[in-house]
Design a protein around this motif. Structure first.
Motif, PDB file in Angstrom:
ATOM      1  N   SER A 111       4.271   2.736  -3.271  1.00 47.10           N
ATOM      2  CA  SER A 111       4.140   4.145  -3.646  1.00 47.10           C
ATOM      3  C   SER A 111       3.098   4.300  -4.751  1.00 47.10           C
ATOM      4  O   SER A 111       2.860   3.361  -5.524  1.00 47.10           O
ATOM      5  CB  SER A 111       5.490   4.682  -4.123  1.00 47.10           C
ATOM      6  N   PRO A 112       2.465   5.497  -4.851  1.00 45.84           N
ATOM      7  CA  PRO A 112       1.510   5.716  -5.940  1.00 45.84           C
ATOM      8  C   PRO A 112       2.198   5.588  -7.293  1.00 45.84           C
ATOM      9  O   PRO A 112       3.361   5.957  -7.461  1.00 45.84           O
ATOM     10  CB  PRO A 112       1.014   7.140  -5.681  1.00 45.84           C
ATOM     11  N   CYS A 113       1.471   5.068  -8.267  1.00 50.31           N
ATOM     12  CA  CYS A 113       2.040   4.884  -9.603  1.00 50.31           C
ATOM     13  C   CYS A 113       1.248   5.715 -10.608  1.00 50.31           C
ATOM     14  O   CYS A 113       0.104   5.398 -10.914  1.00 50.31           O
ATOM     15  CB  CYS A 113       2.042   3.414 -10.001  1.00 50.31           C
ATOM     16  N   GLY A 114       1.827   6.802 -11.109  1.00 50.52           N
ATOM     17  CA  GLY A 114       1.206   7.613 -12.152  1.00 50.52           C
ATOM     18  C   GLY A 114       0.076   8.468 -11.625  1.00 50.52           C
ATOM     19  O   GLY A 114      -0.264   8.491 -10.443  1.00 50.52           O
ATOM     20  N   ASP A 115      -0.550   9.206 -12.570  1.00 51.02           N
ATOM     21  CA  ASP A 115      -1.652  10.104 -12.236  1.00 51.02           C
ATOM     22  C   ASP A 115      -3.003   9.504 -12.550  1.00 51.02           C
ATOM     23  O   ASP A 115      -4.033  10.144 -12.344  1.00 51.02           O
ATOM     24  CB  ASP A 115      -1.514  11.428 -13.019  1.00 51.02           C
ATOM     25  N   SER A 116      -3.033   8.294 -13.131  1.00 52.65           N
ATOM     26  CA  SER A 116      -4.315   7.685 -13.475  1.00 52.65           C
ATOM     27  C   SER A 116      -5.038   7.279 -12.212  1.00 52.65           C
ATOM     28  O   SER A 116      -4.450   6.955 -11.196  1.00 52.65           O
ATOM     29  CB  SER A 116      -4.092   6.471 -14.370  1.00 52.65           C
TER      30      SER A 116
END
Length: 369
Positions: A145-150
């Motif tokens: 899954s995507p991790c954070g907005d960075s």
């Protein structure tokens, strides 16, 4: 036959031995180069096989082999606030749904995940690539899954870009790129009218590519340690994660993570087969070379052409004498021999009784007289 011809024959047989050894080594090298999922061979020749630790789905009416796990491994997160579910070299046995940031078609390939606040996050898809590093084995899952907005860009110092500053930097580049694209698109429109739809599709594809490459995704790294205790069941424990909660680290102890010898693969030439081939070729060289030597140099004929004929004939005579002794000793215990002895002994006894009776009769007659 001339001695030169015998030398040529011996050289030809030696060349056959070299060719056989080369073919066997080539076969073993080609078979060892093939990779198998959840199997690894270290540079020092140590062989690792973690397939017995892979959990499989138990089917109804089918008996599962003893010692094969049928449930996923659970690692407690303790202070992390969530527990982790994993499998070794395969997707989790328990199916998952509604995974954050992962397409529905990829849910069946998830090998590690955790659930928190009613949301399920993937730590990567299945992989069977084991990497030996010293006494440890490393297995890594990626594409979770995507991790954070960075956006995932890292400075040379190793820290992540600040979100706002990084987005501004991206916006400037995007504006310049859009200006350049708009200019080129206008020129193309003037040259090739009626291709707006194709250009829009290309722009959408480029945006999707940029979006996919910029998003960081969660991954899981499992380090396997050797535990030779046969009573210990394979267990996975959570070690930690990075500050961005993108990379998760686990440790597993298993008796299958201990180095062993690589088993013989079907269709390949093993060490025993290579030894047998060399042994039989050596015997052939010994016999053929000895025959040529005895025939050409010693001018022997018949069985004396064999190398070391006197030695082998002595051994043969010794074996035949042993066989004769054994057969003769065993023949004494046969039933026919027993019957013959009893018959002869009974005849002797009857003869002695007749002689005694005659002697008694003779004495009686002399006494009467």
């Amino acid at each position: 036959m001339h001695p030169r011809s015998s030398r040529r024959v011996l050289l030809a047989l030696a060349a056959m031995v070299g060719v056989a050894c080369a073919e066997s080594s080539k076969t073993t090298s080609t078979t060892s180069s093939t990779t198998t999922a959840c199997v690894a061979t270290a540079t020092n020749g140590a062989f690792f096989d973690l397939r017995p630790d892979t959990a499989i789905r138990a089917e109804e009416g089918v008996k599962t082999p003893k010692g094969v796990p049928t449930e996923d491994y659970v690692a407690r997160g303790y202070d992390y606030g969530a527990n982790f579910t994993l499998n070794v070299c395969n997707a989790v046995v328990k199916g998952v749904k509604d995974v954050i940031g992962v397409e529905k078609s990829s849910w069946k390939n998830i090998s590690a995940y955790y659930e928190t606040h009613g949301k399920l996050y993937s730590l990567g898809s299945q992989s069977g690539t084991l990497v030996p590093r010293g006494k440890k084995l490393v297995l890594q899952y990626s594409g979770g899954s995507p991790c954070g907005d960075s956006k995932g860009k890292v400075k040379r110092g190793g820290s992540v870009h600040d979100g706002a500053a990084y987005r501004g930097y991206r916006d400037d580049d995007d504006e310049e790129d859009e200006k350049h694209r708009s200019k080129t698109s206008k020129d193309d429109d003037q040259k090739k009218p009626g291709s707006d739809k194709e250009k829009e599709k290309e722009k959408e594809k480029e945006k999707e590519k940029d979006k996919d490459t910029s998003v960081r995704r969660k991954s899981a790294t499992i380090s396997f340690l050797c535990d030779r205790d046969p009573d210990v069941v394979t267990a996975i424990s959570f070690v930690g994660t990075d500050p961005d909660e993108c990379a998760y680290f686990f440790e597993a102890r298993s008796q299958h993570a201990c180095a062993g010898a690589e088993p013989h693969k079907p269709g390949s030439v093993g060490p025993g087969s290579v030894f047998a081939i060399i042994f039989f070729i050596a015997i052939l060289v010994y016999v053929v070379g000895g025959v040529f030597y005895q025939r050409t140099v010693a001018h022997a004929r018949g069985w004396r052409q064999l190398p070391n004929y006197s030695l082998w004939s002595g051994i043969w005579n010794f074996l035949t004498d042993i066989a004769i002794i054994l057969t003769s000793s065993c023949a004494r215990f046969l039933p026919s021999r027993r019957g013959y002895h009893t018959l002869s002994s009974s005849n002797g006894r009857n003869r002695n009784r007749d002689d005694e009776n005659r002697l008694i009769d003779q004495l009686d007659e002399e006494w009467d007289d």
